[in-house]
Design a protein around this motif. Structure first.
Motif, mmCIF file in Angstrom:
data_model
loop_
_atom_site.group_PDB
_atom_site.id
_atom_site.type_symbol
_atom_site.label_atom_id
_atom_site.label_comp_id
_atom_site.label_asym_id
_atom_site.label_seq_id
_atom_site.Cartn_x
_atom_site.Cartn_y
_atom_site.Cartn_z
ATOM 1 N N GLN A 1 -16.703 90.910 -30.398
ATOM 2 C CA GLN A 1 -16.715 89.458 -30.204
ATOM 3 C C GLN A 1 -15.369 88.855 -30.577
ATOM 4 O O GLN A 1 -14.869 87.976 -29.885
ATOM 5 C CB GLN A 1 -17.842 88.841 -31.043
ATOM 6 N N ARG A 2 -14.772 89.329 -31.685
ATOM 7 C CA ARG A 2 -13.454 88.831 -32.083
ATOM 8 C C ARG A 2 -12.402 89.165 -31.027
ATOM 9 O O ARG A 2 -11.538 88.344 -30.705
ATOM 10 C CB ARG A 2 -13.045 89.439 -33.434
ATOM 11 N N GLU A 3 -12.481 90.389 -30.484
ATOM 12 C CA GLU A 3 -11.504 90.814 -29.482
ATOM 13 C C GLU A 3 -11.593 89.945 -28.231
ATOM 14 O O GLU A 3 -10.568 89.467 -27.709
ATOM 15 C CB GLU A 3 -11.752 92.276 -29.115
ATOM 16 N N VAL A 4 -12.804 89.734 -27.744
ATOM 17 C CA VAL A 4 -12.995 88.948 -26.522
ATOM 18 C C VAL A 4 -12.608 87.492 -26.753
ATOM 19 O O VAL A 4 -11.913 86.879 -25.935
ATOM 20 C CB VAL A 4 -14.450 89.062 -26.031
ATOM 21 N N VAL B 1 -17.887 79.280 -44.374
ATOM 22 C CA VAL B 1 -18.023 78.340 -43.263
ATOM 23 C C VAL B 1 -18.013 79.074 -41.928
ATOM 24 O O VAL B 1 -18.806 78.778 -41.036
ATOM 25 C CB VAL B 1 -16.881 77.299 -43.300
ATOM 26 N N VAL B 2 -17.102 80.012 -41.774
ATOM 27 C CA VAL B 2 -16.950 80.716 -40.508
ATOM 28 C C VAL B 2 -17.752 82.013 -40.554
ATOM 29 O O VAL B 2 -17.438 82.901 -41.343
ATOM 30 C CB VAL B 2 -15.470 81.031 -40.228
ATOM 31 N N PRO B 3 -18.783 82.144 -39.757
ATOM 32 C CA PRO B 3 -19.603 83.354 -39.786
ATOM 33 C C PRO B 3 -18.838 84.556 -39.255
ATOM 34 O O PRO B 3 -17.880 84.417 -38.507
ATOM 35 C CB PRO B 3 -20.784 82.994 -38.868
ATOM 36 N N SER C 1 -21.436 70.756 -38.824
ATOM 37 C CA SER C 1 -21.800 69.879 -39.936
ATOM 38 C C SER C 1 -20.588 69.401 -40.726
ATOM 39 O O SER C 1 -20.690 68.458 -41.515
ATOM 40 C CB SER C 1 -22.758 70.633 -40.895
ATOM 41 N N TYR C 2 -19.414 70.026 -40.508
ATOM 42 C CA TYR C 2 -18.200 69.631 -41.210
ATOM 43 C C TYR C 2 -17.357 68.654 -40.395
ATOM 44 O O TYR C 2 -16.237 68.326 -40.780
ATOM 45 C CB TYR C 2 -17.382 70.866 -41.575
ATOM 46 N N LEU C 3 -17.902 68.165 -39.274
ATOM 47 C CA LEU C 3 -17.187 67.220 -38.440
ATOM 48 C C LEU C 3 -17.401 65.779 -38.881
ATOM 49 O O LEU C 3 -16.743 64.873 -38.399
ATOM 50 C CB LEU C 3 -17.622 67.367 -36.968
ATOM 51 N N TYR C 4 -18.355 65.573 -39.788
ATOM 52 C CA TYR C 4 -18.713 64.207 -40.168
ATOM 53 C C TYR C 4 -18.067 63.803 -41.475
ATOM 54 O O TYR C 4 -17.754 64.635 -42.307
ATOM 55 C CB TYR C 4 -20.249 64.090 -40.281
ATOM 56 N N ARG D 1 -20.536 83.916 -25.438
ATOM 57 C CA ARG D 1 -21.695 83.088 -25.786
ATOM 58 C C ARG D 1 -22.180 83.394 -27.200
ATOM 59 O O ARG D 1 -22.513 82.482 -27.963
ATOM 60 C CB ARG D 1 -22.830 83.290 -24.777
ATOM 61 N N ARG D 2 -22.242 84.682 -27.534
ATOM 62 C CA ARG D 2 -22.712 85.059 -28.873
ATOM 63 C C ARG D 2 -21.750 84.559 -29.953
ATOM 64 O O ARG D 2 -22.179 84.085 -31.015
ATOM 65 C CB ARG D 2 -22.868 86.578 -28.966
ATOM 66 N N ALA D 3 -20.442 84.686 -29.694
ATOM 67 C CA ALA D 3 -19.453 84.203 -30.659
ATOM 68 C C ALA D 3 -19.550 82.684 -30.818
ATOM 69 O O ALA D 3 -19.525 82.158 -31.941
ATOM 70 C CB ALA D 3 -18.056 84.610 -30.210
ATOM 71 N N GLU D 4 -19.645 81.977 -29.708
ATOM 72 C CA GLU D 4 -19.745 80.516 -29.753
ATOM 73 C C GLU D 4 -21.026 80.079 -30.452
ATOM 74 O O GLU D 4 -21.031 79.104 -31.210
ATOM 75 C CB GLU D 4 -19.691 79.957 -28.337
ATOM 76 N N ARG D 5 -22.115 80.818 -30.214
ATOM 77 C CA ARG D 5 -23.400 80.476 -30.832
ATOM 78 C C ARG D 5 -23.327 80.610 -32.351
ATOM 79 O O ARG D 5 -23.977 79.871 -33.090
ATOM 80 C CB ARG D 5 -24.496 81.389 -30.286
ATOM 81 N N LYS D 6 -22.535 81.556 -32.835
ATOM 82 C CA LYS D 6 -22.366 81.718 -34.277
ATOM 83 C C LYS D 6 -21.443 80.652 -34.861
ATOM 84 O O LYS D 6 -21.710 80.085 -35.916
ATOM 85 C CB LYS D 6 -21.791 83.104 -34.583
ATOM 86 N N LEU D 7 -20.343 80.393 -34.170
ATOM 87 C CA LEU D 7 -19.310 79.524 -34.724
ATOM 88 C C LEU D 7 -19.691 78.049 -34.713
ATOM 89 O O LEU D 7 -19.505 77.342 -35.708
ATOM 90 C CB LEU D 7 -18.002 79.721 -33.959
ATOM 91 N N LEU D 8 -20.193 77.573 -33.608
ATOM 92 C CA LEU D 8 -20.396 76.134 -33.458
ATOM 93 C C LEU D 8 -21.410 75.545 -34.443
ATOM 94 O O LEU D 8 -21.123 74.522 -35.082
ATOM 95 C CB LEU D 8 -20.779 75.809 -32.015
ATOM 96 N N PRO D 9 -22.612 76.133 -34.613
ATOM 97 C CA PRO D 9 -23.551 75.549 -35.582
ATOM 98 C C PRO D 9 -22.994 75.527 -36.999
ATOM 99 O O PRO D 9 -23.312 74.633 -37.782
ATOM 100 C CB PRO D 9 -24.781 76.469 -35.476
#
Length: 216
Positions: A161-164, A153-155, A213-216, A201-209
């Motif tokens: 990116q993890r550090e920031v 689920v979590v890319p 789909s698991y919010l519904y 932005r790159r981290a958020e772009r990976k995580l959010l999509p």
């Protein structure tokens, strides 16, 4: 149905170049070629090994991560692959295989617990080093079994990116109101503000999509 995750110590195309580095390889085997997801800051020797053995058909890089399609399948060059053991014990490998820190990480399904026991025994008898991380019985179907794990689920984010992102969370960047700014985060990391914003932005772009789909 039974599931086990374990680590195999072996010597192979993808295993050896990850030893002592921050590199990780996730592999989906397609018999005639491999699909790889590679992440790390020390990938030079790894890509050289891949190119010299299985070959590279296509490669796309972006900031410490890459997607690679190989020219041939690793099984033709790797005598340590475990497919023959899986078939002998009626077990199924759940892709992807993961190679990290010089070892191969496997996830296996079996219809009987004894099949997993037999698999371990044969691998040990043939000289493989086995480290069992988890095992469980899958008694009822659920959204998280047997194929879905948190890692699915979590890319994967790059180390930077993890550090920031971790620093941003720790310092209240995502609180309302915000308790810090990207400029303050950048000062703490000794990098530019735009660099911090780009990593977020790159981290958020990976995580959010992946999560929406698991919010519904």
């Amino acid at each position: 149905m039974y599931e086990a995750t374990f680590v195999v110590g072996d010597s192979s195309v993808y295993t050896e170049p990850t030893a002592g580095t921050d590199c990780r390889v996730e592999l989906w085997c397609n018999d005639h070629s491999d699909l790889l997801y590679v992440v790390g800051s020390q990938t030079g020797p790894l890509f050289e090994r891949i190119s010299d053995t299985v070959g590279v058909e296509e490669r796309v890089d972006d900031g410490g991560e890459a997607v690679v399609i190989t020219s041939s399948c690793f099984k033709a060059y790797d005598e340590t692959h475990i497919d023959r053991y899986l078939a002998a014990h009626n077990c199924l490998l759940v892709p992807p295989l993961r190679y990290e820190d010089g070892r191969k990480h496997c996830r296996v399904l079996a219809l009987e617990a004894s099949s997993l026991t037999g698999l371990y025994a044969d691998l040990l008898e043939d000289g493989f080093e086995i480290d069992i991380h988890s095992k469980r019985e899958i008694a009822v179907p659920s959204h998280s079994s047997p194929l879905l794990t948190l890692e699915d689920v979590v890319p994967e984010l790059t180390a930077r990116q993890r550090e920031v992102l971790s620093l941003a969370v720790d310092r209240g960047y995502y609180e309302l109101p915000r308790e810090t700014t990207t400029e303050e985060l950048a000062a703490g990391l000794e990098v530019g503000r735009r660099t911090v914003e780009d990593h977020l932005r790159r981290a958020e772009r990976k995580l959010l999509p992946s999560l929406v789909s698991y919010l519904y």
